[in-house]
Design an enzyme around this catalytic site. Structure first.
Site, PDB file in Angstrom:
ATOM      1  N   ARG A 129       0.847  -1.198   0.000  1.00 51.29           N
ATOM      2  CA  ARG A 129       0.000   0.000   0.000  1.00 51.29           C
ATOM      3  C   ARG A 129       0.877   1.240   0.000  1.00 51.29           C
ATOM      4  NH1 ARG A 129      -2.420  -0.402   6.177  1.00 51.29           N
ATOM      5  NH2 ARG A 129      -0.447  -0.264   7.257  1.00 51.29           N
ATOM      6  N   THR A 131       3.317   3.972   0.877  1.00 48.98           N
ATOM      7  CA  THR A 131       4.363   4.084   1.907  1.00 48.98           C
ATOM      8  C   THR A 131       5.003   5.477   1.908  1.00 48.98           C
ATOM      9  OG1 THR A 131       6.098   3.383   0.379  1.00 48.98           O
ATOM     10  CG2 THR A 131       5.034   1.643   1.689  1.00 48.98           C
ATOM     11  N   SER A 262       4.918  -2.838 -17.506  1.00 47.51           N
ATOM     12  CA  SER A 262       3.980  -1.733 -17.341  1.00 47.51           C
ATOM     13  C   SER A 262       2.765  -2.174 -16.515  1.00 47.51           C
ATOM     14  CB  SER A 262       3.549  -1.225 -18.722  1.00 47.51           C
ATOM     15  OG  SER A 262       2.465  -0.368 -18.597  1.00 47.51           O
ATOM     16  N   ARG A 294      -2.814   8.342 -12.261  1.00 48.83           N
ATOM     17  CA  ARG A 294      -1.753   7.375 -12.573  1.00 48.83           C
ATOM     18  C   ARG A 294      -2.190   6.301 -13.559  1.00 48.83           C
ATOM     19  NH1 ARG A 294       2.150   6.326  -7.542  1.00 48.83           N
ATOM     20  NH2 ARG A 294       1.772   8.197  -6.323  1.00 48.83           N
ATOM     21  N   CYS A 391      12.961   1.272  -0.309  1.00 55.41           N
ATOM     22  CA  CYS A 391      11.923   1.183   0.719  1.00 55.41           C
ATOM     23  C   CYS A 391      11.679  -0.311   0.931  1.00 55.41           C
ATOM     24  CB  CYS A 391      10.661   1.885   0.208  1.00 55.41           C
ATOM     25  SG  CYS A 391       9.090   1.207   0.748  1.00 55.41           S
ATOM     26  N   CYS A 394       8.308  -1.870  -0.184  1.00 54.87           N
ATOM     27  CA  CYS A 394       8.160  -1.842  -1.647  1.00 54.87           C
ATOM     28  C   CYS A 394       9.092  -2.890  -2.255  1.00 54.87           C
ATOM     29  CB  CYS A 394       8.532  -0.470  -2.207  1.00 54.87           C
ATOM     30  SG  CYS A 394       7.795   0.905  -1.320  1.00 54.87           S
TER      31      CYS A 394
HETATM   32  P1  FAD Z   1       6.009   6.557 -10.873  1.00 53.13           P
HETATM   33  O1  FAD Z   1       5.001   5.512 -10.519  1.00 53.13           O
HETATM   34  O2  FAD Z   1       7.306   6.557 -10.128  1.00 53.13           O
HETATM   35  O3  FAD Z   1       6.296   6.401 -12.440  1.00 53.13           O
HETATM   36  C1  FAD Z   1       7.433   7.040 -13.105  1.00 53.13           C
HETATM   37  C2  FAD Z   1       7.062   7.310 -14.550  1.00 53.13           C
HETATM   38  O4  FAD Z   1       6.826   6.076 -15.227  1.00 53.13           O
HETATM   39  C3  FAD Z   1       5.749   8.101 -14.700  1.00 53.13           C
HETATM   40  O5  FAD Z   1       5.972   9.470 -14.675  1.00 53.13           O
HETATM   41  C4  FAD Z   1       5.228   7.633 -16.037  1.00 53.13           C
HETATM   42  O6  FAD Z   1       5.790   8.382 -17.083  1.00 53.13           O
HETATM   43  C5  FAD Z   1       5.726   6.210 -16.140  1.00 53.13           C
HETATM   44  N1  FAD Z   1       4.683   5.259 -15.768  1.00 53.13           N
HETATM   45  C6  FAD Z   1       3.920   5.249 -14.645  1.00 53.13           C
HETATM   46  N2  FAD Z   1       3.118   4.192 -14.616  1.00 53.13           N
HETATM   47  C7  FAD Z   1       3.363   3.506 -15.753  1.00 53.13           C
HETATM   48  C8  FAD Z   1       2.838   2.306 -16.292  1.00 53.13           C
HETATM   49  N3  FAD Z   1       1.912   1.586 -15.653  1.00 53.13           N
HETATM   50  N4  FAD Z   1       3.293   1.900 -17.503  1.00 53.13           N
HETATM   51  C9  FAD Z   1       4.234   2.595 -18.160  1.00 53.13           C
HETATM   52  N5  FAD Z   1       4.784   3.728 -17.686  1.00 53.13           N
HETATM   53  C10 FAD Z   1       4.351   4.182 -16.497  1.00 53.13           C
HETATM   54  N6  FAD Z   1       5.268   3.252  -3.327  1.00 53.13           N
HETATM   55  C11 FAD Z   1       4.368   3.009  -2.339  1.00 53.13           C
HETATM   56  O7  FAD Z   1       3.824   3.948  -1.773  1.00 53.13           O
HETATM   57  N7  FAD Z   1       4.046   1.719  -1.973  1.00 53.13           N
HETATM   58  C12 FAD Z   1       4.602   0.637  -2.579  1.00 53.13           C
HETATM   59  O8  FAD Z   1       4.307  -0.507  -2.220  1.00 53.13           O
HETATM   60  C13 FAD Z   1       5.560   0.860  -3.629  1.00 53.13           C
HETATM   61  N8  FAD Z   1       6.160  -0.160  -4.256  1.00 53.13           N
HETATM   62  C14 FAD Z   1       7.104   0.087  -5.200  1.00 53.13           C
HETATM   63  C15 FAD Z   1       7.768  -0.988  -5.814  1.00 53.13           C
HETATM   64  C16 FAD Z   1       8.758  -0.745  -6.746  1.00 53.13           C
HETATM   65  C17 FAD Z   1       9.446  -1.919  -7.385  1.00 53.13           C
HETATM   66  C18 FAD Z   1       9.119   0.591  -7.086  1.00 53.13           C
HETATM   67  C19 FAD Z   1      10.221   0.864  -8.073  1.00 53.13           C
HETATM   68  C20 FAD Z   1       8.474   1.651  -6.487  1.00 53.13           C
HETATM   69  C21 FAD Z   1       7.462   1.419  -5.555  1.00 53.13           C
HETATM   70  N9  FAD Z   1       6.777   2.477  -4.965  1.00 53.13           N
HETATM   71  C22 FAD Z   1       5.865   2.223  -3.968  1.00 53.13           C
HETATM   72  C23 FAD Z   1       6.928   3.845  -5.470  1.00 53.13           C
HETATM   73  C24 FAD Z   1       5.852   4.124  -6.552  1.00 53.13           C
HETATM   74  O9  FAD Z   1       5.825   3.095  -7.529  1.00 53.13           O
HETATM   75  C25 FAD Z   1       6.090   5.441  -7.300  1.00 53.13           C
HETATM   76  O10 FAD Z   1       7.386   5.458  -7.825  1.00 53.13           O
HETATM   77  C26 FAD Z   1       5.886   6.672  -6.415  1.00 53.13           C
HETATM   78  O11 FAD Z   1       4.601   6.630  -5.827  1.00 53.13           O
HETATM   79  C27 FAD Z   1       6.014   7.958  -7.239  1.00 53.13           C
HETATM   80  O12 FAD Z   1       5.037   7.935  -8.248  1.00 53.13           O
HETATM   81  P2  FAD Z   1       5.029   8.888  -9.509  1.00 53.13           P
HETATM   82  O13 FAD Z   1       3.639   9.362  -9.680  1.00 53.13           O
HETATM   83  O14 FAD Z   1       6.121   9.886  -9.382  1.00 53.13           O
HETATM   84  O15 FAD Z   1       5.342   7.958 -10.793  1.00 53.13           O
END
Ligand code: FAD
Length: 462
Positions: A129, A131, A262, A294, A391, A394
């Site tokens: 969830r 974090t 993705s 998102r 994290c 994560c």
């Molecule tokens: P991000 O999700 O970091 O995405 C970065 C960029 O990738 C986006 O700007 C977009 O251009 C592109 N993108 C986004 N989604 C997609 C998609 N589905 N397909 C293709 N391109 C895409 N956070 C938590 O709070 N809880 C968790 O359990 C958690 N688990 C994680 C596990 C991993 C392996 C990683 C790497 C990160 C995790 N995070 C977690 C962090 C979370 O995924 C995001 O990175 C964070 O919330 C910041 O989100 P953001 O909106 O900046 O974009």
């Protein structure tokens, strides 16, 4: 494509998949509550092999609660397992040491029984969830994972990723969109049609630093009746299959790789949005805006969740002969018998639904073995990249799910070759990863339906 083969089948598939998850979801949730499935063993604190990771998340929400030895089934406690180490042929070997096998699509942690780095985690006590982990650290991890999509064998694509990397001054977000756009261009690479030019324009806009997230792109989500999301993904899957010919095998595998990654990213985001923490009020809630921004406003991201679901469903159905003979052994015979019965029930249900993913269409043609090797190498690298997630919680779920997807790929693409030694096909940890990953995606599908209802409700009220 489906319609062309059997008129009417396409609509049937579309409808039954929604029903499938509605029926499978409670079953798989129940199964994940059991001792066999809730304990996952892993190495959580390995060094990041690619860069110096300084962005450790200090939030309490990022911390993993490690299971207490006394909570584990007696046979799984360290002293019992150490004893088993000395007698490897014994029947109770739930955490057999994982060797690296050529058939593996991930690097399994070497889980030593008396190794203090190896921990057992109760997954139920560490839900995936929100974090608060975000910013350059998580952005870098996602970027690296998408970069693994650059198969060397396709020089053009490598140049595509290089193009995204070489544009100076892009924010992590915009660079992510650049990869998105490039990947989409590759998808349409051979189709010199209007769609491709549109995508190239999209890429050009991203490269120019124009943030198209600012536009209102929610329209497809707003208008979509429930089943049309599935309609979309199934049509795309059919197109994938349709587009596969002797020359295009590389392109198809790359598309599959991209969709898996993705879709995983989307599913993680859905869990974040579904259990979001409002820091000011100190409450957990389902954050609709988060979901729309998102996922909901990006049809492709939404479809890729379904893609992963279909792949996992197919893998579970395919491995059923092995699971039917497997001993679900926690040292509690009555409970173990129930778990086995439940697994069989679930497998029977998965078999009732038509699958739209046909793995035999991948890895054909003159470059087949090279492409497969590259596909494996890239997926193994993704599992290594998980050690760079700053994290703990994560990282835990990243490891579980990359392991689960890797197991699915192993089943889909290696099952025939390793069936000769069925007893060693999957370790307990791999079965746990596969089913927990399926559970994550099943929850995501459920979440999508709930977010859509929330959205429609909100619209009715305004
Ligand atoms: P991000 O999700 O970091 O995405 C970065 C960029 O990738 C986006 O700007 C977009 O251009 C592109 N993108 C986004 N989604 C997609 C998609 N589905 N397909 C293709 N391109 C895409 N956070 C938590 O709070 N809880 C968790 O359990 C958690 N688990 C994680 C596990 C991993 C392996 C990683 C790497 C990160 C995790 N995070 C977690 C962090 C979370 O995924 C995001 O990175 C964070 O919330 C910041 O989100 P953001 O909106 O900046 O974009």
């Amino acid at each position: 494509y489906c319609k062309a083969i059997i008129p009417g089948l396409y609509d049937l598939v579309r409808l039954t998949f929604e029903e499938a998850n509605a029926r499978l979801f409670p079953q798989v949730q129940q199964l994940m509550q059991t001792d066999f499935f809730k304990y996952y063993r892993t190495k959580l604190w390995k060094n990041c092999p690619f860069w110096q990771e300084n962005g450790l998340c200090m939030n309490r929400a990022c911390a993993v609660e490690v299971a207490d030895e006394s909570d584990l089934p007696v046979e799984w406690r360290t002293e019992s397992l150490s004893a088993i180490d000395l007698t490897p042929a014994g029947p109770l070997q739930p955490f057999k040491q994982c060797d690296f096998k050529e058939s593996d699509y991930c690097i399994n942690d070497q889980l030593g029984h008396s190794d203090i780095d190896t921990v057992t985690v109760d997954l139920l006590r560490n839900p995936e969830r929100f974090t608060g982990y975000a910013g350059p650290s998580s952005g870098r991890v996602w970027k690296s994972i998408y970069e693994e999509n650059c198969f060397n064998i396709v020089a053009k694509m490598t140049a595509g990723c290089a193009a995204c990397n070489n544009i100076a001054g892009l924010s992590e977000d915009t660079r992510g969109q650049c990869y998105d756009a490039k990947a989409k261009i590759t998808h349409h690479d051979r189709e010199k049609d209007a769609g491709r030019h549109k995508l190239e324009d999209e890429f050009a806009n991203v490269a120019a630093g124009i943030d198209d997230d600012a536009q209102d792109t929610t329209q497809h989500f707003v208008k979509a009746p429930k089943s049309s999301e599935l309609d979309g993904v199934l049509r795309n899957l059919a197109e994938d299959e349709d587009g596969q010919d002797s020359e295009e095998e590389t392109c198809l595998e790359k598309r599959v790789y991209y969709r898996l990654i993705s879709g995983l990213h989307s599913s993680i985001s859905i869990h974040i949005c579904d259990e979001y923490f409002d820091r000011t009020k100190g409450v957990w809630y389902s954050n609709l805006d988060c979901f729309i921004t998102r996922i909901g406003s990006h049809p492709e991201r939404l479809q890729n969740v379904y893609f992963n679901y279909v792949v996992l469903l197919r893998a579970i159905a395919k491995v059923s002969p092995f699971l039917e003979g497997y001993r679900f052994n926690t040292g509690q015979p009555k409970v173990d018998a129930k778990v086995k019965a439940k697994v069989h029930e679930l497998i029977d249900m998965t078999k009732q639904y038509p699958t739209t993913f046909d793995e035999t269409r991948l890895f054909h043609g003159p470059n087949a073995s090279r492409v497969k090797q590259e596909f494996k190498d890239h997926f193994r690298n993704v599992s290594r990249i998980m050690d760079c997630v700053g994290c703990e919680k994560c990282r835990l779920w990243g490891k579980v799910q990359t392991n689960g997807l890797a197991v699915a790929l192993k089943i889909l693409f290696e099952y025939e070759t390793i069936r000769a030694a069925p007893k060693t096909l999957l370790e307990r940890n791999e079965i746990v990863a596969l089913f927990n990953t399926f559970n994550r995606f099943s929850e995501s599908l459920n979440g999508i339906a709930r977010f859509r209802d929330m959205y429609q409700q909100q619209n009715r009220n305004t």
